[in-house]
Design an enzyme around this catalytic site. Sequence first.
Site, PDB file in Angstrom:
ATOM      1  N   ASP A  48     -11.820   1.552  13.891  1.00  0.00           N
ATOM      2  CA  ASP A  48     -10.731   1.077  14.468  1.00  0.00           C
ATOM      3  C   ASP A  48     -10.192   0.145  13.304  1.00  0.00           C
ATOM      4  OD1 ASP A  48     -11.283   2.136  16.931  1.00  0.00           O
ATOM      5  OD2 ASP A  48     -12.321   0.639  17.660  1.00  0.00           O
ATOM      6  N   ARG A  72     -18.802 -12.791  19.473  1.00  0.00           N
ATOM      7  CA  ARG A  72     -17.327 -12.874  19.558  1.00  0.00           C
ATOM      8  C   ARG A  72     -16.792 -14.226  19.277  1.00  0.00           C
ATOM      9  NH1 ARG A  72     -18.427  -8.678  17.897  1.00  0.00           N
ATOM     10  NH2 ARG A  72     -17.551  -6.639  19.100  1.00  0.00           N
ATOM     11  N   ASP A 132     -13.747  -7.398  24.736  1.00  0.00           N
ATOM     12  CA  ASP A 132     -13.753  -8.274  23.414  1.00  0.00           C
ATOM     13  C   ASP A 132     -12.458  -8.723  23.043  1.00  0.00           C
ATOM     14  OD1 ASP A 132     -16.485  -7.955  23.025  1.00  0.00           O
ATOM     15  OD2 ASP A 132     -16.623  -6.222  21.615  1.00  0.00           O
ATOM     16  N   SER A 162     -18.887   4.995  20.127  1.00  0.00           N
ATOM     17  CA  SER A 162     -18.301   3.454  19.589  1.00  0.00           C
ATOM     18  C   SER A 162     -19.603   2.606  19.751  1.00  0.00           C
ATOM     19  CB  SER A 162     -17.309   2.950  20.643  1.00  0.00           C
ATOM     20  OG  SER A 162     -16.978   1.782  20.092  1.00  0.00           O
TER      21      SER A 162
END
Length: 417
Positions: free
Chosen positions: A15, A96, A125, A178
């Site tokens: 990504d 995060r 996220d 992923s």
Amino acid sequence: MEKEKVVLAYSGGLDTSIIIPWLKENYDNLDIIACCVNVGQEDDMEFVKNKALSSGASKVYIQNVVNEFVEEYVYKGIKANAVYEGKYLLGTAYARPLIAKKLVEVAHKEGAKYIAHGCTGKGNDQVRIETAIASLDPFIKIIAPWRIWDISSREDAIDYAEAKGIDLNGITKKRIYSRDQNILHISHEGGMLENPANEPDFDELLMMTNTVEKAPDKAEYVDIEFKEGIPVKLNGEKLNGEDMLKALNKVGGTHGIGVIDLLENRLVGMKSRGIYETPGGTLLIEAHKYLESFVLEKEAAHFKETISSKYAELVYNAMWFSGLKDAFDAFIDITQKNVTGTVKLKLYKGTIKFAGMTSKYALYNESISSFSTGDLYDQKDATGFIHLYSLPYKIQALNEMNNSKNGSTEVVYTFKE
């Protein structure tokens, strides 16, 4: 004219790798600064740096914050016994806010007005990253390509990467999971997991943990020592947060500990399925729970169960930099003052068994709790306690008896002088 700057949260994965050429195509007035925050994802950081530069970044920051991640984020969750929906140990959710904090620091250092990220428009996220950024600097603007570009799937992303000559590092349309990794966990989503009817192929999926079938046939014991709720020693050896979790990941992974298949309720309103590996974190939280049962008074222990559940939801739901979390942390820290002692665990083929514990703050007293009569507890005292404890139930029974006999809802009590 000098270009504006954007700090890109960069991992070197699919990504974020395609975001650099996409930004150059669509924002020709932006100077792209890649920032890779190392929270223990075990990537070759020199490779990540060179990949970002070759893709078009003007500068790359590699931030090693593994120990900070464990001691300032993960350990707070361990003290809280935070588990989302009874299973998930919040590996991604802890990382995060720290990543966002480092992105803001780089943006301030570089004078950047923008931060870009590779979070999808369907995930949690994006909310966690952007809420944390807003909490730290409400004036920074966000660029979220997954919410605005024409790429609509990981297959499209692979096609775009191939067209731009970007190294996919083994990612193919057949191996399209992923994954998110840090020192606490690794998550697996997408591919065949998107159909709940499919049984996971653990031999293909697992990266930190043995399958139960491949785990050793012999059990292993570990001793974890805590000081005020913080793990400080493993088998008698003093370790910092990073080394503690690395060592526990190794032993836990060997014995197939901490693998879950979770169909979770996402913050953004949908259900998703993921396989999570959290071997070391699972050992820590189980040991911590055992020790708390040994040293916490009853009402504090029961109320903390409520706080633990709410704390997990708070972290999952992007509220790390909130006043409510600060209040929870203050309460939890007070409960941890006596959570000091050593817990022994027995590990065998994916299971954790309690094997003993010691603490100078133990509220369990063998002379009281045993069947033998001791000096601190006279069993005759229980008679008066039971009379008082059962009084409201006696009154309730008397009411029911009087009502059934007289057919009346009015109860008259006669007291002897």
